[in-house]
Design an enzyme around this catalytic site. Sequence first.
Site, PDB file in Angstrom:
ATOM      1  N   GLU A 314       0.770  -0.861   0.098  1.00 52.99           N
ATOM      2  CA  GLU A 314      -0.104   0.314  -0.154  1.00 52.99           C
ATOM      3  C   GLU A 314       1.030   0.757  -0.084  1.00 52.99           C
ATOM      4  OE1 GLU A 314      -2.469  -0.712   3.268  1.00 52.99           O
ATOM      5  OE2 GLU A 314      -0.995  -0.726   4.675  1.00 52.99           O
ATOM      6  N   TYR A 358       9.222  18.375   9.469  1.00 48.26           N
ATOM      7  CA  TYR A 358       9.951  16.942   9.307  1.00 48.26           C
ATOM      8  C   TYR A 358      11.561  17.742   8.722  1.00 48.26           C
ATOM      9  CZ  TYR A 358       5.797  14.471   9.100  1.00 48.26           C
ATOM     10  OH  TYR A 358       4.270  14.527   8.603  1.00 48.26           O
ATOM     11  N   CYS A 385       2.308  34.607   9.047  1.00 48.65           N
ATOM     12  CA  CYS A 385       3.248  34.524  10.811  1.00 48.65           C
ATOM     13  C   CYS A 385       3.938  34.067  11.523  1.00 48.65           C
ATOM     14  CB  CYS A 385       2.029  35.515  11.491  1.00 48.65           C
ATOM     15  SG  CYS A 385       1.454  37.088  10.143  1.00 48.65           S
TER      16      CYS A 385
HETATM   17  N1  LLP Z   1      -0.203   2.166   5.211  1.00 47.25           N
HETATM   18  C1  LLP Z   1       0.029   2.455   6.413  1.00 47.25           C
HETATM   19  C2  LLP Z   1      -0.011   1.497   7.407  1.00 47.25           C
HETATM   20  C3  LLP Z   1       0.778   3.941   6.434  1.00 47.25           C
HETATM   21  O1  LLP Z   1       0.910   4.437   8.295  1.00 47.25           O
HETATM   22  C4  LLP Z   1       1.277   4.816   5.987  1.00 47.25           C
HETATM   23  C5  LLP Z   1       1.853   6.133   5.616  1.00 47.25           C
HETATM   24  C6  LLP Z   1       1.431   4.054   4.476  1.00 47.25           C
HETATM   25  C7  LLP Z   1       0.995   2.747   4.111  1.00 47.25           C
HETATM   26  C8  LLP Z   1       1.970   4.930   3.379  1.00 47.25           C
HETATM   27  O2  LLP Z   1       3.464   5.174   3.196  1.00 47.25           O
HETATM   28  P1  LLP Z   1       3.749   6.289   1.302  1.00 47.25           P
HETATM   29  O3  LLP Z   1       4.393   4.542   1.041  1.00 47.25           O
HETATM   30  O4  LLP Z   1       3.016   6.596   1.703  1.00 47.25           O
HETATM   31  O5  LLP Z   1       5.496   5.873   2.878  1.00 47.25           O
HETATM   32  N2  LLP Z   1       3.354  12.974   6.666  1.00 47.25           N
HETATM   33  C9  LLP Z   1       4.357  12.051   6.750  1.00 47.25           C
HETATM   34  C10 LLP Z   1       3.950  10.729   7.008  1.00 47.25           C
HETATM   35  C11 LLP Z   1       3.026   9.815   7.177  1.00 47.25           C
HETATM   36  C12 LLP Z   1       3.137   8.071   6.248  1.00 47.25           C
HETATM   37  C13 LLP Z   1       2.494   7.626   7.549  1.00 47.25           C
HETATM   38  N3  LLP Z   1       2.027   6.490   6.924  1.00 47.25           N
HETATM   39  C14 LLP Z   1       5.383  12.591   5.652  1.00 47.25           C
HETATM   40  O6  LLP Z   1       4.638  13.632   5.059  1.00 47.25           O
HETATM   41  O7  LLP Z   1       6.604  12.636   5.369  1.00 47.25           O
END
Ligand code: LLP
Length: 463
Positions: A314, A358, A385
């Site tokens: 996913e 981050y 701001c």
């Molecule tokens: N599956 C689960 C259970 C997850 O918690 C996440 C991401 C994904 C899949 C997808 O992961 P990806 O392929 O996008 O790495 N807001 C943060 C990222 C948080 C990710 C949360 N979970 C950022 O901007 O880097």
Amino acid sequence: MVSTFHPVESENSGTGYLPNANNTLVTSPNQELLPITAKVNEHDALEIGGCDVPSLVKQFGSPLYILDEETLRTACRQYREAMQRYYPGESQVLYASKAWSCLAVCAIAFSEGLGIDIVSGGELYTALKAGVTPDKLYLHGNNKSVQELKEAISSGCAIVVDNWQELHNLVAIGDSTRIMLRLTPGIECHTHEYIRTGHLDSKFGFDPNQLDEVFAFVSQQECLNCIGLHAHIGSQIFERQPHQDLGGVMVQWIKKAAEYGLKISELNVGGGLGIRYTESDDPPSIDEWVQTICHAVKNACTTENLPLPKLLCEPGRSLVGSACITAYTIGSSKVIPEIRTYIAVDGGMSDNPRPITYQSVYRAAIANKMSAPLTQTVTVAGKHCESGDILIKNATLPPTNPGDILAVMATGAYNYSMASNYNRLPRPAAVLVSNGEANLILQRETYQDLIRFDRLPERLSSQ
Ligand code: LLP
């Protein structure tokens, strides 16, 4: 997928960011700074999906998210085709819609054969409204409300159970439900501490030391049809080893579940593949990442003499991240001699909270003068701001003027989805570009939208 070559005119101009600068035949979108259709046109302007970026800003205003359909579809296809290539069993790719949940993105992912990972009633609602069928929806979350659980059950989507409380809530609801169990694999990976989830000290998933109790409990509940196991180790990951290890660990869990009579037919290894935000980022390609996972699960199943489960993954960021740029209009600037020069844009932490959250680093180009030499180092500030509202520290850009269009690259993931109205800035519009056509997929918010949910108690309204 064979894509066209784009010559690098100069290492020292904005055109050096164009895709395929290393002249490889197959482009994995997550390894590019710009969408795969990016070009410089005869006006020396950046073009995405056949659309001239400065003209899009004239038409739709700024800030503007510009999403390239071909890049998104290519990434979806690369995931799906690689799963079919490397995994002899059944497979399903899900789009982790937390990266960007909106009708158009969900509809595109679904039309490419992907299912959708959702984490709230709101994401469930969005996916259903986008036409996604419930058999391809999986609900995650470490604190789903009883109402969200009921909504998921009545829609028919599968529930990825995260903890004991949720198991008890599902048993209390009593309806027959397809579930997967999310377990914490105890695998460390090198990414920002806020987006790491696989280590033992994580708020997500069952503690692996409680596997026996969890499996024993679940196997005794008539209403719970446990079809699978799930794990996710983190996000923006460049190493392949953690996912290789994960495959082995998860197959051991299948064996353990069998001791309790649970027939695990689906294994979901989560997402996490990183993307290129700067030249020094070197993530594996989608194909390499999928290959790693498929081999790990296949080999572990062969060793354990287990039938191959249906394999799910996913990804979020690596599907949508590189498909989008954000276009801003440059306004004021401030030169502090011998310290730094700030140039300010008409958005900032409200449309891209990742740098302040981050310390994420982004690259940008001036979309209306792409081949101008990059002669200055400036700090790109937002308009909020807040001193920390800096989009890019020490960006290398050509000399800029007010009215120039700054294109920040790789903003498709976790930008719109984490956007806010801080300082009461209306959230930007988003357009989907393809073959020279631009369609609005998210309307720009208005001032009226900003006060839509405000209520003024009567005793204050006459003041
Ligand atoms: N599956 C689960 C259970 C997850 O918690 C996440 C991401 C994904 C899949 C997808 O992961 P990806 O392929 O996008 O790495 N807001 C943060 C990222 C948080 C990710 C949360 N979970 C950022 O901007 O880097």
